[in-house]
Scaffold this active site. Structure first.
Site, PDB file in Angstrom:
ATOM      1  N   CYS A   1       0.846  -1.197   0.000  1.00  0.00           N
ATOM      2  CA  CYS A   1       0.000   0.000   0.000  1.00  0.00           C
ATOM      3  C   CYS A   1       0.880   1.245   0.000  1.00  0.00           C
ATOM      4  CB  CYS A   1      -0.919  -0.002   1.217  1.00  0.00           C
ATOM      5  SG  CYS A   1      -1.945   1.485   1.331  1.00  0.00           S
ATOM      6  N   VAL A   2       0.766   2.046  -1.031  1.00  0.00           N
ATOM      7  CA  VAL A   2       1.639   3.205  -1.191  1.00  0.00           C
ATOM      8  C   VAL A   2       1.431   4.229  -0.084  1.00  0.00           C
ATOM      9  CG1 VAL A   2       0.089   4.381  -2.825  1.00  0.00           C
ATOM     10  CG2 VAL A   2       2.528   4.918  -2.836  1.00  0.00           C
TER      11      VAL A   2
END
Length: 129
Positions: free
Chosen positions: A79-80
């Site tokens: 997840c960025v």
């Protein structure tokens, strides 16, 4: 044969979550099931930090994930947003954010929650650790 997606929310070291997820992944692959995606979220994004240096007598979980992914064609999505909050970034995001360096372990991919949604919809089982 079932297709699985794993969600890992615990760090590589300090809790049992990531290690349990890794062992579960090995077991389901050994039984002939497919693991299409592992999504690292919250503290789990720390599994993608290439700057970890475990002791010589400890298993290197970060590189273990990469090796498992290469052997079985598994996507390692990170997840960025959660990664950036915790100081894990690739070259592109580091440049965009004006950060001095990147530390995403090669083999992991920064992605959004959309990739988790797609994996959840296309798999038979989603298991969270």
């Amino acid at each position: 044969m079932l297709d699985y997606c794993l969600v890992v929310t615990g760090p590589a070291y300090g809790t049992q979550q990531a290690s349990s997820a890794y062992q579960f992944a090995q077991a389901l692959l050994a039984k002939g099931h497919r693991l299409s995606s592992v999504f690292f979220y919250r503290e789990g994004v720390l599994n993608a930090n290439q700057l970890t240096a475990p002791a010589g007598d400890e298993f290197d979980l970060v590189r273990g994930w990469v090796q498992l992914a290469r052997q079985h064609g598994i996507e390692l999505n990170v997840c960025v947003a959660a990664a950036l909050r915790r100081g894990v970034t690739d070259e592109q995001e580091a440049a965009q954010q004006g950060l001095p360096a990147a530390n995403l372990q090669p083999g992991f991919i920064l992605s959004g929650l959309g990739s988790l949604a797609e994996a959840a919809l296309s798999s038979d089982r989603l298991v969270q650790f």
